[in-house]
Write a protein that holds these residues in place. Structure first.
Motif, mmCIF file in Angstrom:
data_model
loop_
_atom_site.group_PDB
_atom_site.id
_atom_site.type_symbol
_atom_site.label_atom_id
_atom_site.label_comp_id
_atom_site.label_asym_id
_atom_site.label_seq_id
_atom_site.Cartn_x
_atom_site.Cartn_y
_atom_site.Cartn_z
ATOM 1 N N ASP A 121 -3.573 3.696 -2.338
ATOM 2 C CA ASP A 121 -3.712 2.727 -3.428
ATOM 3 C C ASP A 121 -2.736 1.570 -3.238
ATOM 4 O O ASP A 121 -1.692 1.711 -2.599
ATOM 5 C CB ASP A 121 -3.469 3.389 -4.780
ATOM 6 C CG ASP A 121 -4.647 4.250 -5.217
ATOM 7 O OD1 ASP A 121 -5.688 4.193 -4.538
ATOM 8 O OD2 ASP A 121 -4.526 4.971 -6.221
ATOM 9 N N MET A 122 -3.069 0.437 -3.832
ATOM 10 C CA MET A 122 -2.203 -0.732 -3.766
ATOM 11 C C MET A 122 -1.253 -0.715 -4.958
ATOM 12 O O MET A 122 -1.688 -0.673 -6.112
ATOM 13 C CB MET A 122 -3.035 -2.023 -3.781
ATOM 14 C CG MET A 122 -2.208 -3.292 -3.747
ATOM 15 S SD MET A 122 -1.207 -3.451 -2.244
ATOM 16 C CE MET A 122 -2.499 -3.664 -1.012
ATOM 17 N N ALA A 123 0.022 -0.698 -4.670
ATOM 18 C CA ALA A 123 1.043 -0.761 -5.711
ATOM 19 C C ALA A 123 1.364 -2.218 -5.994
ATOM 20 O O ALA A 123 1.579 -3.008 -5.080
ATOM 21 C CB ALA A 123 2.292 -0.012 -5.276
ATOM 22 N N ALA A 176 0.841 -1.195 0.000
ATOM 23 C CA ALA A 176 0.000 0.000 0.000
ATOM 24 C C ALA A 176 0.874 1.243 0.000
ATOM 25 O O ALA A 176 1.946 1.285 0.612
ATOM 26 C CB ALA A 176 -0.912 -0.008 1.223
ATOM 27 N N LEU A 196 3.520 4.362 -11.402
ATOM 28 C CA LEU A 196 3.233 5.199 -10.244
ATOM 29 C C LEU A 196 3.397 6.682 -10.549
ATOM 30 O O LEU A 196 2.551 7.487 -10.157
ATOM 31 C CB LEU A 196 4.149 4.803 -9.079
ATOM 32 C CG LEU A 196 4.075 3.344 -8.618
ATOM 33 C CD1 LEU A 196 5.089 3.086 -7.516
ATOM 34 C CD2 LEU A 196 2.673 2.994 -8.147
ATOM 35 N N VAL A 198 -1.727 7.557 -9.336
ATOM 36 C CA VAL A 198 -2.128 6.848 -8.117
ATOM 37 C C VAL A 198 -2.446 7.856 -7.030
ATOM 38 O O VAL A 198 -2.131 9.045 -7.136
ATOM 39 C CB VAL A 198 -1.014 5.888 -7.642
ATOM 40 C CG1 VAL A 198 -0.786 4.783 -8.659
ATOM 41 C CG2 VAL A 198 0.278 6.662 -7.386
ATOM 42 N N MET A 199 -3.071 7.352 -5.970
ATOM 43 C CA MET A 199 -3.419 8.190 -4.829
ATOM 44 C C MET A 199 -2.932 7.523 -3.552
ATOM 45 O O MET A 199 -2.592 6.326 -3.543
ATOM 46 C CB MET A 199 -4.936 8.411 -4.763
ATOM 47 C CG MET A 199 -5.527 9.113 -5.969
ATOM 48 S SD MET A 199 -7.304 9.349 -5.834
ATOM 49 C CE MET A 199 -7.376 10.459 -4.430
ATOM 50 N N ARG A 211 3.047 -1.754 -12.121
ATOM 51 C CA ARG A 211 2.026 -0.708 -12.205
ATOM 52 C C ARG A 211 2.697 0.670 -12.204
ATOM 53 O O ARG A 211 3.486 0.990 -11.316
ATOM 54 C CB ARG A 211 1.070 -0.804 -11.031
ATOM 55 C CG ARG A 211 -0.007 0.289 -11.063
ATOM 56 C CD ARG A 211 -0.910 0.242 -9.852
ATOM 57 N NE ARG A 211 -1.916 1.299 -9.916
ATOM 58 C CZ ARG A 211 -2.829 1.514 -8.976
ATOM 59 N NH1 ARG A 211 -2.864 0.755 -7.896
ATOM 60 N NH2 ARG A 211 -3.701 2.487 -9.114
#
Length: 357
Positions: A184-186, A66, A192, A180-181, A190
């Motif tokens: 969020d789950m990284a 996270a 960023l 992302v915020m 993904r």
């Protein structure tokens, strides 16, 4: 007895003058024309391009977790090595601590094995132990040292993994996108953040294969970027035409490096690219496939499926003539047949149509 001559009333004289003026034919407006000349196939050609960053990095996650810290937003300037984002690394930190503790225990075991091996060597020198006992102590010492090296490597790997939970800027630049915020789950792979270097920008354009083949050895390129302060054309510092043709669009990519630190430029802006190619004489272009007659698109007349131009005859009268067109290059069109170099072409076809009736 003399008679007094009759004089018309001033009002009647003015009305009579107006009637005579309206009855006289109006002077025909002069037609604007230009002389058709043979030019390079690249003259007047413009190609659409866009501004892009030479150095742009899309920073992605290497480990899952996270997002617990997000310290930048789009538009922020960052420095090389600056912390941008942090992923929850508590489990990784605990694993790294456990590995370091195991390495410390292995180091203490190595010290004990080293002292034991030294004592066994002294006893063997005095003849109190056998060679087998000495060999066993030596093997124990080497095994303990190997275990320590393995524990140190494991601790270093765990510390490296824990460092992957911190996302830092690879160079000085500007954050262009943060998809992302916080919370969020990284996940691995993904995106960023996106960071680009504003001091290294270029313009890329797709050139048709025919235009790329007609390029001279060292063309002088000009770049126009609408909305840029000043509005002047930009001279690139370096040009590169990639030696690969896109199979789908049959185009080659042209890259033009922009001067450093131009104000108001950001990646994605629209740009126009043109080559400064001087017009050539008809004699020098004889038999040259890369030269053609170029006319403004505004001078064309389209009727049904026919393309035509108004050409002035020997007496200066506009005559509508059918032509066959080739490639359109920006605001200019190539004429393949129906027009010869040196003929006068009317630049205002609507006015010529009214006068020719």
């Amino acid at each position: 007895m003399s008679k007094t001559p009759l004089r018309p009333h001033p009002l009647l004289a003015a009305m009579l003058g107006l009637l005579l003026a309206s009855a006289s034919p109006a002077a025909e407006p002069a037609l604007k024309s230009f002389v058709a000349g043979q030019a390079s196939a690249l003259q007047g050609a413009r190609f659409e391009g866009r501004v892009e960053a030479v150095r742009q990095a899309v920073l992605s996650a290497q480990v899952p977790g996270a997002i617990v810290q997000l310290q930048v937003k789009a538009g922020d300037r960052v420095r090389a090595g600056q912390l941008l984002l942090q992923i929850d690394a508590r489990s990784a930190e605990q694993s790294a601590g456990a590995s370091e503790a195991q390495a410390a225990a292995a180091r203490a075991g190595l010290e004990l094995a080293e002292r034991e091996f030294a004592r066994q060597q002294q006893l063997f020198a005095k003849g109190f132990i056998s060679q087998a006992a000495l060999d066993q102590a030596e093997a124990q010492f080497k095994s303990t040292r190997a275990q320590l090296n393995a524990q140190i490597a494991q601790a270093a790997a765990a510390r490296t993994v824990s460092g992957q939970y911190l996302v830092r800027s690879p160079y000085d630049g500007i954050v262009s996108e943060v998809p992302v915020m916080l919370g969020d789950m990284a996940m691995p792979g993904r995106p960023l953040l996106t960071v680009y270097d504003p001091t290294a920008l270029r313009v890329t354009a797709a050139l048709p294969q025919s235009s790329a083949a007609a390029l001279p050895a060292d063309p002088a390129w000009q770049i126009e970027i609408p909305g840029l302060a000043g509005g002047a054309s930009i001279q690139p510092t370096r040009s590169q035409l990639l030696p690969v043709v896109d199979a789908g669009s049959m185009t080659q990519e042209l890259r033009l490096d922009l001067p450093a630190r131009l104000a108001g430029l950001v990646p994605g802006q629209f740009a126009r690219v043109s080559a400064r190619v001087a017009a050539r004489s008809t004699a020098s272009n004889a038999g040259n496939a890369s030269s053609a007659l170029i006319v403004p698109a505004s001078a064309l007349v389209r009727r049904a499926e026919l393309d035509a131009l108004y050409v002035l005859d020997a007496k200066g009268r506009p005559i509508l003539r059918q032509v066959r067109l080739g490639t359109r290059r920006g605001e200019q069109v190539e004429v393949l047949s129906g027009l010869s170099a040196g003929e006068s072409v009317v630049a205002e076809p609507q006015l010529a149509a009214r006068l020719s009736k």
